[in-house]
Write a protein that holds these residues in place. Structure first.
Motif, PDB file in Angstrom:
ATOM      1  N   GLY A 497       9.380 -10.094   3.338  1.00 46.32           N
ATOM      2  CA  GLY A 497      10.712  -9.634   3.718  1.00 46.32           C
ATOM      3  C   GLY A 497      11.521 -10.660   4.473  1.00 46.32           C
ATOM      4  N   VAL A 498      11.022 -11.882   4.616  1.00 39.53           N
ATOM      5  CA  VAL A 498      11.705 -12.923   5.375  1.00 39.53           C
ATOM      6  C   VAL A 498      12.787 -13.542   4.493  1.00 39.53           C
ATOM      7  CG1 VAL A 498      11.448 -15.122   6.583  1.00 39.53           C
ATOM      8  CG2 VAL A 498       9.631 -13.388   6.711  1.00 39.53           C
ATOM      9  N   PRO A 499      14.048 -13.541   4.908  1.00 34.38           N
ATOM     10  CA  PRO A 499      15.140 -14.038   4.057  1.00 34.38           C
ATOM     11  C   PRO A 499      14.912 -15.444   3.531  1.00 34.38           C
ATOM     12  CG  PRO A 499      16.044 -12.874   5.945  1.00 34.38           C
ATOM     13  CD  PRO A 499      14.563 -12.962   6.179  1.00 34.38           C
ATOM     14  N   ALA A 500      14.352 -16.317   4.349  1.00 31.28           N
ATOM     15  CA  ALA A 500      14.195 -17.714   3.945  1.00 31.28           C
ATOM     16  C   ALA A 500      13.006 -17.932   3.015  1.00 31.28           C
ATOM     17  CB  ALA A 500      14.046 -18.593   5.180  1.00 31.28           C
ATOM     18  N   SER A 501      12.097 -16.953   2.929  1.00 34.30           N
ATOM     19  CA  SER A 501      10.890 -17.111   2.101  1.00 34.30           C
ATOM     20  C   SER A 501      11.124 -16.485   0.741  1.00 34.30           C
ATOM     21  CB  SER A 501       9.687 -16.462   2.793  1.00 34.30           C
ATOM     22  OG  SER A 501       9.433 -17.045   4.036  1.00 34.30           O
ATOM     23  N   LYS A 502      11.753 -17.240  -0.143  1.00 33.94           N
ATOM     24  CA  LYS A 502      12.170 -16.689  -1.425  1.00 33.94           C
ATOM     25  C   LYS A 502      11.081 -16.818  -2.473  1.00 33.94           C
ATOM     26  CE  LYS A 502      17.117 -17.483  -0.691  1.00 33.94           C
ATOM     27  NZ  LYS A 502      18.357 -18.116  -1.187  1.00 33.94           N
ATOM     28  N   GLY A 503      10.893 -15.734  -3.220  1.00 36.39           N
ATOM     29  CA  GLY A 503       9.996 -15.741  -4.362  1.00 36.39           C
ATOM     30  C   GLY A 503      10.806 -15.802  -5.646  1.00 36.39           C
ATOM     31  N   ASP A 504      10.296 -15.162  -6.668  1.00 39.99           N
ATOM     32  CA  ASP A 504      10.973 -15.168  -7.962  1.00 39.99           C
ATOM     33  C   ASP A 504      12.210 -14.271  -7.944  1.00 39.99           C
ATOM     34  OD1 ASP A 504       8.976 -16.792  -8.953  1.00 39.99           O
ATOM     35  OD2 ASP A 504       7.762 -15.108  -9.668  1.00 39.99           O
ATOM     36  N   LEU A 505      13.190 -14.615  -8.776  1.00 41.17           N
ATOM     37  CA  LEU A 505      14.335 -13.734  -8.975  1.00 41.17           C
ATOM     38  C   LEU A 505      13.875 -12.453  -9.656  1.00 41.17           C
ATOM     39  CD1 LEU A 505      17.244 -16.030 -10.231  1.00 41.17           C
ATOM     40  CD2 LEU A 505      17.141 -14.786  -8.075  1.00 41.17           C
ATOM     41  N   VAL A 506      14.429 -11.325  -9.199  1.00 36.08           N
ATOM     42  CA  VAL A 506      14.072 -10.023  -9.773  1.00 36.08           C
ATOM     43  C   VAL A 506      15.299  -9.461 -10.483  1.00 36.08           C
ATOM     44  CG1 VAL A 506      13.227  -7.712  -9.302  1.00 36.08           C
ATOM     45  CG2 VAL A 506      12.434  -9.626  -7.907  1.00 36.08           C
ATOM     46  N   PRO A 507      15.209  -9.176 -11.768  1.00 31.21           N
ATOM     47  CA  PRO A 507      16.362  -8.602 -12.477  1.00 31.21           C
ATOM     48  C   PRO A 507      16.779  -7.276 -11.851  1.00 31.21           C
ATOM     49  CG  PRO A 507      14.667  -9.322 -14.016  1.00 31.21           C
ATOM     50  CD  PRO A 507      14.063  -9.391 -12.657  1.00 31.21           C
ATOM     51  N   ARG A 508      18.071  -7.055 -11.735  1.00 35.43           N
ATOM     52  CA  ARG A 508      18.565  -5.806 -11.172  1.00 35.43           C
ATOM     53  C   ARG A 508      18.147  -4.623 -12.037  1.00 35.43           C
ATOM     54  NH1 ARG A 508      24.365  -7.436 -11.493  1.00 35.43           N
ATOM     55  NH2 ARG A 508      23.436  -9.324 -12.381  1.00 35.43           N
ATOM     56  N   GLY A 509      17.732  -3.554 -11.397  1.00 32.46           N
ATOM     57  CA  GLY A 509      17.275  -2.389 -12.138  1.00 32.46           C
ATOM     58  C   GLY A 509      16.876  -1.269 -11.210  1.00 32.46           C
ATOM     59  N   PHE A 510      16.050  -0.350 -11.698  1.00 31.54           N
ATOM     60  CA  PHE A 510      15.723   0.880 -10.987  1.00 31.54           C
ATOM     61  C   PHE A 510      14.209   0.991 -10.789  1.00 31.54           C
ATOM     62  CE2 PHE A 510      19.134   1.875 -14.236  1.00 31.54           C
ATOM     63  CZ  PHE A 510      20.163   1.391 -13.437  1.00 31.54           C
ATOM     64  N   LEU A 511      13.765   2.140 -10.309  1.00 31.20           N
ATOM     65  CA  LEU A 511      12.343   2.347 -10.037  1.00 31.20           C
ATOM     66  C   LEU A 511      11.593   2.589 -11.345  1.00 31.20           C
ATOM     67  CD1 LEU A 511      12.619   4.760  -6.975  1.00 31.20           C
ATOM     68  CD2 LEU A 511      12.602   2.258  -6.982  1.00 31.20           C
ATOM     69  N   GLN A 512      10.550   1.806 -11.568  1.00 33.60           N
ATOM     70  CA  GLN A 512       9.782   1.943 -12.799  1.00 33.60           C
ATOM     71  C   GLN A 512       9.102   3.304 -12.903  1.00 33.60           C
ATOM     72  OE1 GLN A 512       7.347  -1.700 -13.721  1.00 33.60           O
ATOM     73  NE2 GLN A 512       8.123  -2.339 -11.712  1.00 33.60           N
ATOM     74  N   VAL A 513       8.587   3.801 -11.796  1.00 29.55           N
ATOM     75  CA  VAL A 513       7.809   5.035 -11.838  1.00 29.55           C
ATOM     76  C   VAL A 513       8.666   6.244 -12.169  1.00 29.55           C
ATOM     77  CG1 VAL A 513       8.031   5.667  -9.388  1.00 29.55           C
ATOM     78  CG2 VAL A 513       5.933   6.241 -10.651  1.00 29.55           C
ATOM     79  N   ALA A 514       9.968   6.161 -11.941  1.00 25.74           N
ATOM     80  CA  ALA A 514      10.873   7.279 -12.229  1.00 25.74           C
ATOM     81  C   ALA A 514      11.737   7.003 -13.458  1.00 25.74           C
ATOM     82  CB  ALA A 514      11.763   7.570 -11.018  1.00 25.74           C
ATOM     83  N   ALA A 515      11.307   6.065 -14.287  1.00 20.53           N
ATOM     84  CA  ALA A 515      12.082   5.717 -15.479  1.00 20.53           C
ATOM     85  C   ALA A 515      11.982   6.831 -16.523  1.00 20.53           C
ATOM     86  CB  ALA A 515      11.571   4.408 -16.065  1.00 20.53           C
ATOM     87  N   PHE A 516      13.001   6.921 -17.373  1.00 21.42           N
ATOM     88  CA  PHE A 516      12.982   7.885 -18.479  1.00 21.42           C
ATOM     89  C   PHE A 516      13.645   7.223 -19.689  1.00 21.42           C
ATOM     90  CE2 PHE A 516      16.309   8.880 -15.387  1.00 21.42           C
ATOM     91  CZ  PHE A 516      17.483   8.796 -16.131  1.00 21.42           C
ATOM     92  N   PRO A 517      13.344   7.691 -20.883  1.00 17.24           N
ATOM     93  CA  PRO A 517      13.740   6.960 -22.097  1.00 17.24           C
ATOM     94  C   PRO A 517      15.228   6.676 -22.231  1.00 17.24           C
ATOM     95  CG  PRO A 517      12.138   8.660 -22.615  1.00 17.24           C
ATOM     96  CD  PRO A 517      12.509   8.868 -21.187  1.00 17.24           C
ATOM     97  N   SER A 518      16.064   7.607 -21.857  1.00 15.24           N
ATOM     98  CA  SER A 518      17.498   7.442 -22.098  1.00 15.24           C
ATOM     99  C   SER A 518      18.248   6.825 -20.923  1.00 15.24           C
ATOM    100  CB  SER A 518      18.118   8.807 -22.422  1.00 15.24           C
ATOM    101  OG  SER A 518      17.998   9.678 -21.301  1.00 15.24           O
ATOM    102  N   GLN A 519      17.531   6.267 -19.950  1.00 13.10           N
ATOM    103  CA  GLN A 519      18.207   5.762 -18.764  1.00 13.10           C
ATOM    104  C   GLN A 519      19.083   4.548 -19.095  1.00 13.10           C
ATOM    105  OE1 GLN A 519      15.013   4.759 -16.049  1.00 13.10           O
ATOM    106  NE2 GLN A 519      15.153   2.604 -16.544  1.00 13.10           N
ATOM    107  N   PRO A 520      20.148   4.334 -18.309  1.00 17.59           N
ATOM    108  CA  PRO A 520      21.044   3.193 -18.564  1.00 17.59           C
ATOM    109  C   PRO A 520      20.374   1.884 -18.152  1.00 17.59           C
ATOM    110  CG  PRO A 520      21.675   4.317 -16.562  1.00 17.59           C
ATOM    111  CD  PRO A 520      20.576   5.141 -17.168  1.00 17.59           C
ATOM    112  N   SER A 521      20.904   0.799 -18.616  1.00 17.18           N
ATOM    113  CA  SER A 521      20.465  -0.530 -18.170  1.00 17.18           C
ATOM    114  C   SER A 521      21.652  -1.224 -17.501  1.00 17.18           C
ATOM    115  CB  SER A 521      19.958  -1.357 -19.345  1.00 17.18           C
ATOM    116  OG  SER A 521      20.960  -1.489 -20.338  1.00 17.18           O
TER     117      SER A 521
END
Length: 811
Positions: A497-521
């Motif tokens: 959670g440290v601002p200066a300690s950057k990892g990989d870029l994460v594509p914007r999106g939603f929670l995987q566990v609550a995903a459903f087939p017709s959800q928007p992207s």
């Protein structure tokens, strides 16, 4: 010969150099092992193993220190030690406490000697004889397994079960409850008495009590046809202005509504009232909840058919703006990530019943929420403008909220006004407040000097008030509201959670566990807030409707079907009636996400009407009333107490409040003291809420913490509450005025009639013979003579009733 000798001499010298170097290395390695065995390993065992070892099963940050492989492979941030280079070793950085985001051990810094021992060990090459150890196993979040948890499964539309006692249910809701009771050998309680039920309905739907006349009328009609009488009352209350004032306040608890920032710099939110009033209006006109949700998250991005709709959408998006923020941070990256975190946490708890903020620094410890999901959401909010330069002009260490103009061309007009008049407006606001304050201080001026100063202050008040009137006429109305950044982008995962300690870029999106087939992207050209709003407000989302109907149930039955109303995750409670919860959620969606239809069905159910009287036989098997064999009692909320005091004293102003804090300065208000007292008699929901500076009645009677989402206010019974009802000027003044009303309506010489009138006004029912006897004896002790009790005597009677549990609790 000389060449041979020279050559052999060089070989011999090289041999001696290598031998000496090898010997030195061996000696250093030996010293390193001694350092490790004597100092480092005991230190790690004592101060680090609790959180970083295989033995305890703890690997905070993915790091263990009980093996060489543990520190050399390292945790989430990589290797903990770089042998020979303490300046590059995270372990040394952490124990040095120089980085405020990385300080270990968390329970207190090591001594200088202990830190020196670790530094020496690393310099010597970090010798570690524990060669058979292993690094921490990297646990990954199993999304597919997580989807099997009850709250992440799709809604199951269950049919109401059959029941033996077919005459009891009034709704399918009752059938679910009764079937469970019958299955466990329990039976529902009897119906509450009509007067008790009416008081319950009035407070639950409007936050105000019924009048004595309304109680008498209801009792007569209920005797003939209870169903029809109750339905008529409920319909009238649902369509009253007071309904939105009561139920809008429930949402404001979730939206962490306040009229000031709080934190270390506490300026007022001068336009927050627009959001509050919009919420109240939305409940009064029964705005569908899915639309309401979309407006909260992305109102500034929604299409609109009129100027009014555009302004309402924009005002609703102030939901994202109202959180408390540390405005004085120089580190803007830290500030923007903190703002996004607060928004994610608020949406998670208020709309989804999830503690999303727990995944900022690592995968969620309990719920199937990987850290990458958190940063998929964070990218949406770092692509959203929440903060601008401060209103008083740009300063390197200060920020202020994004403001949007209302009305035709509102943004452009507001921008132009602030460009031309910003400093004059701020100066006039500050000067007017100072003049008002000085006039108050000099109201008893007695010397020529003080009178001259008073006249000067009055002249300044007029001058700056006139200036502000002119500026107000030119300034377009505005609201705190977000907007899109110029170039939306994904954000990087932050290690620990440290601002200066950057990892990989994460594509914007939603929670995987609550995903459903017709959800928007997410449309990569925009922030993704619009799609996020669509995702949360979808009827296919497994959480949104469940969480909301559970909140409605909680407010009417005092406990939710899921008692942890803000947490539907693994650390929350499972629903006591899972089939009923899903039935209600599915019906709520089918009914067009209508809050009023849901409330109507619950209040007209037989379950809601039950008495709260305890039954020992049922309490023995279900002491917490989880099967709902009786209604639960509740104490009046602080708003209800204050509003009732104003009502019984004849002082309640029923009009809607607007901008009550325009007289305050724009800067920090934390030290203004009495200047913050508004002195207004409108309902409590319209009174400004200044963070950390709430009025006594709110603080003492468990008002919601306005800095965070609160779906279930604390419930305390403490001495200051009783003392408030004894000593508060508001209570005492209200009792005096209520007594005057009572003695004007009932014969003063008839003590029984005075008591009956007071009891009916305050408790909403007739006094029982024993209550009448007790109060009669009390009142007789207050006066002497045939003329009867004075207004003062009756005011003490009123205060006695107010202090009783009969007034403070709804049975």
């Amino acid at each position: 010969m000389r060449a041979w000798f020279a050559c052999n001499w060089l070989v011999a010298f090289a041999f001696l150099f290598v031998f000496a170097g090898s010997a030195a290395a061996d000696e250093e390695s030996s010293r390193g092992l001694t350092q490790f065995n004597d100092y480092v390993e005991p230190l790690l065992k004592q101060r680090c193993y609790d959180c970083h070892s295989h033995e305890t099963g703890e690997a905070n940050g993915g790091l263990v220190l009980d093996s060489r492989a543990g520190w050399s492979v390292g945790g989430d941030s990589g290797p903990a030690v770089v042998p020979g280079q303490p300046e590059k070793s995270l372990l040394i950085e952490a124990v040095g406490y120089d980085n405020e985001d990385l300080q270990m051990p968390p329970d207190g810094k090591l001594s200088d000697d202990e830190i020196a021992a670790l530094v020496k060990w690393v310099k010597l090459g970090a010798a570690d004889p524990r060669g058979d150890g292993k690094a921490a196993e990297r646990a990954t979040v199993d999304i597919e397994q997580g989807r099997k948890f009850w709250s992440f499964q799709p809604l199951q539309k269950a049919s109401p079960p059959p029941v033996n006692r077919a005459d009891w249910p009034r709704d399918d809701i009752d059938r679910f409850l009764l079937a469970r009771l019958e299955q466990e050998g329990l039976s529902p309680s009897t119906d509450a008495a009509p007067a008790i039920l009416l008081r319950r309905v009035y407070y639950d739907l409007t936050g105000l009590p019924p009048s004595p006349t309304e109680v008498d009328d209801f009792q007569k009609k209920a005797a003939a046809d209870m169903d029809a009488a109750l339905a008529k009352v409920v319909e009238r209350l649902l369509n009253s202005a007071q309904f939105g004032e009561k139920w809008g306040r429930h949402w404001l608890d979730l939206a962490r509504y306040a009229d000031s920032n709080g934190s270390s710099f506490n300026p007022p939110f001068r336009s927050a009232w627009r959001y509050r009033n919009l919420v109240i209006d939305a409940y009064n006109r029964d705005l569908p909840y899915d639309r309401f949700v979309a407006m909260q998250i992305a109102g500034d991005l929604l299409p609109y058919a009129s100027q009014q709709e555009r302004d309402e959408n924009l005002t609703a998006s102030a939901y994202l703006m109202l959180g408390s923020k540390v405005l004085g941070l120089f580190d803007k990256e830290q500030l923007y990530l903190d703002v996004a975190d607060e928004q994610i946490d608020t949406i998670g708890k208020s709309m989804l019943g999830l503690t999303l903020g727990c995944a900022r620094c690592h995968d969620h410890k309990f719920d199937p929420l990987p850290q990458s999901d958190y940063y998929a959401l964070a990218g949406i909010f770092t692509s959203t403008v929440t903060l601008d330069d401060r209103l008083g002009g740009a300063k390197e260490d200060e920020s202020d909220w994004s403001r949007r103009g209302l009305g035709p061309g509102g943004d452009e007009r507001l921008r132009e006004f602030l460009r031309k008049n910003r400093y004059q407006w701020i100066k006039a606001t500050q000067k007017r407040f100072q003049a008002q304050k000085r006039i108050g201080e000099l109201k008893d001026a007695s010397t020529d000097e003080e009178r001259a100063e008073l006249e000067k202050a009055r002249a300044e008040l007029k001058t700056y008030s006139d200036q502000l009137d002119e500026l107000a006429a030119a300034m377009p109305p505005y609201v705190l509201a977000p907007r899109e950044v110029t170039s939306p982008a994904d954000t990087a995962l932050r290690i620990r959670g440290v601002p200066a300690s950057k990892g990989d870029l994460v594509p914007r999106g939603f929670l995987q566990v609550a995903a459903f087939p017709s959800q928007p992207s997410v449309d990569r050209r925009h922030s993704g807030r619009l799609e996020l709003a669509e995702w949360i407000a979808s009827p296919e989302h497994p959480l949104t409707a469940r969480v909301y109907v559970n909140r409605i149930w909680k407010h009417l039955f005092r406990e939710g079907l899921v008692r942890t109303v803000d947490n539907f995750g693994a650390r929350g409670e499972a629903p006591t009636q899972p089939q009923l919860l899903d039935y209600l959620a599915a019906r709520f969606i089918d009914d067009g996400w209508s809050t009023k239809r849901l409330i109507r069905s619950l209040v007209l159910s037989r379950a809601y009407r039950m008495s709260s009287t305890n039954k020992s036989s049922a309490a023995e098997s279900d002491p917490e009333n989880r099967r709902l064999w009786r209604q639960n009692a509740r104490r009046l909320e602080p708003e209800e107490i204050r509003d009732t005091l104003l009502l019984i004293s004849g002082r309640l102003d029923a009009s809607q409040g607007a901008g009550m804090i325009d007289h305050l300065p724009i800067g920090d208000i934390s030290n203004l003291g009495e200047a913050l007292e508004i002195g207004d008699n409108r309902r409590t929901v319209y009174q400004p809420v200044f963070r950390t500076l709430e009025p006594d009645v709110l603080q003492i009677f468990d008002f919601a913490n306005s800095a965070v989402t609160i779906g279930d206010r604390p419930k305390t019974i403490v001495a200051p509450q009783a003392l408030y009802l004894l000593n508060s000027p508001l209570v005492q003044d209200s009792c005096v005025l209520a007594a005057k009303r009572i003695t004007a309506e009932a014969p003063r010489e008839n003590a029984d009639e005075l008591i009956k009138r007071a009891f009916s006004m305050l408790i909403g029912r007739r006094a029982t013979p024993s209550e009448l006897e007790i109060l009669d004896r009390y009142l007789e002790k207050q006066y002497e003579g045939p003329e009867g009790p004075t207004d003062h005597d009756v005011s003490k009677l009123v205060q006695t009733i107010l202090g009783s549990t009969q007034f403070q609790f709804l049975p």
